[in-house]
Write a protein that holds these residues in place. Sequence first.
Motif, mmCIF file in Angstrom:
data_model
loop_
_atom_site.group_PDB
_atom_site.id
_atom_site.type_symbol
_atom_site.label_atom_id
_atom_site.label_comp_id
_atom_site.label_asym_id
_atom_site.label_seq_id
_atom_site.Cartn_x
_atom_site.Cartn_y
_atom_site.Cartn_z
ATOM 1 N N ILE A 89 5.035 -1.421 -10.996
ATOM 2 C CA ILE A 89 5.623 -2.326 -9.991
ATOM 3 C C ILE A 89 4.573 -3.367 -9.563
ATOM 4 O O ILE A 89 4.137 -3.374 -8.406
ATOM 5 C CB ILE A 89 6.159 -1.550 -8.774
ATOM 6 C CG1 ILE A 89 5.102 -0.566 -8.245
ATOM 7 C CG2 ILE A 89 7.446 -0.838 -9.112
ATOM 8 C CD1 ILE A 89 5.500 0.088 -6.930
ATOM 9 N N PRO A 90 4.181 -4.260 -10.473
ATOM 10 C CA PRO A 90 3.145 -5.248 -10.143
ATOM 11 C C PRO A 90 3.544 -6.210 -9.029
ATOM 12 O O PRO A 90 2.674 -6.815 -8.394
ATOM 13 C CB PRO A 90 2.939 -5.995 -11.465
ATOM 14 C CG PRO A 90 4.227 -5.810 -12.210
ATOM 15 C CD PRO A 90 4.698 -4.440 -11.847
ATOM 16 N N ASP A 91 4.848 -6.368 -8.783
ATOM 17 C CA ASP A 91 5.321 -7.297 -7.753
ATOM 18 C C ASP A 91 5.369 -6.682 -6.358
ATOM 19 O O ASP A 91 5.847 -7.322 -5.410
ATOM 20 C CB ASP A 91 6.713 -7.813 -8.118
ATOM 21 C CG ASP A 91 6.697 -8.633 -9.395
ATOM 22 O OD1 ASP A 91 5.650 -9.249 -9.682
ATOM 23 O OD2 ASP A 91 7.720 -8.655 -10.107
ATOM 24 N N HIS A 92 4.900 -5.450 -6.226
ATOM 25 C CA HIS A 92 4.915 -4.767 -4.922
ATOM 26 C C HIS A 92 3.515 -4.255 -4.598
ATOM 27 O O HIS A 92 3.254 -3.048 -4.637
ATOM 28 C CB HIS A 92 5.927 -3.623 -4.934
ATOM 29 C CG HIS A 92 7.337 -4.079 -5.131
ATOM 30 N ND1 HIS A 92 8.116 -4.538 -4.089
ATOM 31 C CD2 HIS A 92 8.094 -4.167 -6.245
ATOM 32 C CE1 HIS A 92 9.304 -4.888 -4.559
ATOM 33 N NE2 HIS A 92 9.312 -4.676 -5.854
ATOM 34 N N TYR B 279 2.655 2.122 3.423
ATOM 35 C CA TYR B 279 3.855 2.853 2.989
ATOM 36 C C TYR B 279 5.015 2.577 3.943
ATOM 37 O O TYR B 279 6.152 2.331 3.517
ATOM 38 C CB TYR B 279 3.581 4.363 2.944
ATOM 39 C CG TYR B 279 2.765 4.824 1.768
ATOM 40 C CD1 TYR B 279 2.939 4.272 0.501
ATOM 41 C CD2 TYR B 279 1.825 5.852 1.900
ATOM 42 C CE1 TYR B 279 2.195 4.704 -0.591
ATOM 43 C CE2 TYR B 279 1.086 6.296 0.824
ATOM 44 C CZ TYR B 279 1.264 5.719 -0.424
ATOM 45 O OH TYR B 279 0.527 6.157 -1.496
ATOM 46 N N ILE B 280 4.727 2.635 5.253
ATOM 47 C CA ILE B 280 5.768 2.366 6.249
ATOM 48 C C ILE B 280 6.299 0.940 6.106
ATOM 49 O O ILE B 280 7.515 0.710 6.118
ATOM 50 C CB ILE B 280 5.214 2.572 7.674
ATOM 51 C CG1 ILE B 280 4.846 4.038 7.892
ATOM 52 C CG2 ILE B 280 6.252 2.133 8.721
ATOM 53 C CD1 ILE B 280 4.096 4.288 9.180
ATOM 54 N N ALA B 281 5.379 -0.023 5.963
ATOM 55 C CA ALA B 281 5.784 -1.424 5.814
ATOM 56 C C ALA B 281 6.651 -1.620 4.576
ATOM 57 O O ALA B 281 7.644 -2.365 4.606
ATOM 58 C CB ALA B 281 4.544 -2.319 5.741
ATOM 59 N N THR B 282 6.304 -0.927 3.494
ATOM 60 C CA THR B 282 7.090 -1.032 2.254
ATOM 61 C C THR B 282 8.501 -0.498 2.455
ATOM 62 O O THR B 282 9.492 -1.126 2.049
ATOM 63 C CB THR B 282 6.406 -0.258 1.119
ATOM 64 O OG1 THR B 282 5.104 -0.798 0.888
ATOM 65 C CG2 THR B 282 7.223 -0.348 -0.167
ATOM 66 N N ILE B 283 8.601 0.669 3.092
ATOM 67 C CA ILE B 283 9.919 1.281 3.308
ATOM 68 C C ILE B 283 10.777 0.397 4.205
ATOM 69 O O ILE B 283 11.966 0.159 3.925
ATOM 70 C CB ILE B 283 9.763 2.687 3.922
ATOM 71 C CG1 ILE B 283 9.057 3.623 2.945
ATOM 72 C CG2 ILE B 283 11.145 3.260 4.278
ATOM 73 C CD1 ILE B 283 8.638 4.950 3.559
ATOM 74 N N LEU C 118 9.038 5.782 -3.911
ATOM 75 C CA LEU C 118 8.995 4.335 -3.734
ATOM 76 C C LEU C 118 9.187 3.601 -5.062
ATOM 77 O O LEU C 118 9.920 2.602 -5.139
ATOM 78 C CB LEU C 118 7.661 3.917 -3.103
ATOM 79 C CG LEU C 118 7.455 4.380 -1.646
ATOM 80 C CD1 LEU C 118 6.077 3.974 -1.150
ATOM 81 C CD2 LEU C 118 8.541 3.780 -0.739
ATOM 82 N N VAL C 119 8.532 4.089 -6.124
ATOM 83 C CA VAL C 119 8.654 3.446 -7.431
ATOM 84 C C VAL C 119 10.090 3.483 -7.926
ATOM 85 O O VAL C 119 10.651 2.469 -8.347
ATOM 86 C CB VAL C 119 7.704 4.100 -8.465
ATOM 87 C CG1 VAL C 119 8.047 3.629 -9.875
ATOM 88 C CG2 VAL C 119 6.251 3.767 -8.137
#
Length: 233
Positions: A57-60, A100-104, A227-228
């Motif tokens: 996931i290079p864009d994340h 992790y929280i920000a991603t979710i 997440l992935v």
Amino acid sequence: MRLPQGAMGVFCLIFLGLSFVAMLINLISAFKEDEKIRKISKPFCLFFLTIAVALVIPDHPMVYIAAFMGFLGDIALIWKDNQKCVGIGVLCFWVGHGLYIATILQILYQGGVFQGVAYPWAWMLLFIVLFMSLMVYPMWRLTNHSKIFAPAGVFYSTILVSVGAAAAMGCFLGYSSFLFLVIIGDFCFIFSDSFLAYTIFIKDVKRRDFYIMLSYLLGELFILSGLVFTLIK
């Protein structure tokens, strides 16, 4: 998004395989209480896993930067008897779990999960304040009334639980069933860090590093997998 193909896919599998080899070596050495091999192999577990995630996931970047912060935290906590190293390690994990929280939350916003929910950030802030209030006394007791580690423990526990809370919100609102893996990983993390705190502040335990690393590595694998799989679906 799809899983990487061709040479990129091969490199991804290679680094993932190297990560699992490093994890196996680390767990075996921890079980045998071979400190030299355990300390040498420990950082490579997350280092190789971080590269594999970055290839998928290079864009994340928030996800693999969070994993990289885990790698830095692992290096610092090799010397867990040194308070400065423990502080640096905790800081690295703070940043990682925050990402992790920000991603979710970003996933949920982009998926429209919060449509119709009034002031979602206010509810999250209320949760954080209430949980921190509940954790003040037990952390103060656990760390022997330490003026340094008690506040750090409160904040870190709040960040850690917030990862699972955010994932649970997305999972139970029907956005992605893969976020359930994040919840499992968060519980593994909580067990690992609770056991680590117990061995540092209360009583040491035989083969402590085996139990700490087993639950910690499972936590990282579950969170990153959740997440992935959510991001590439």
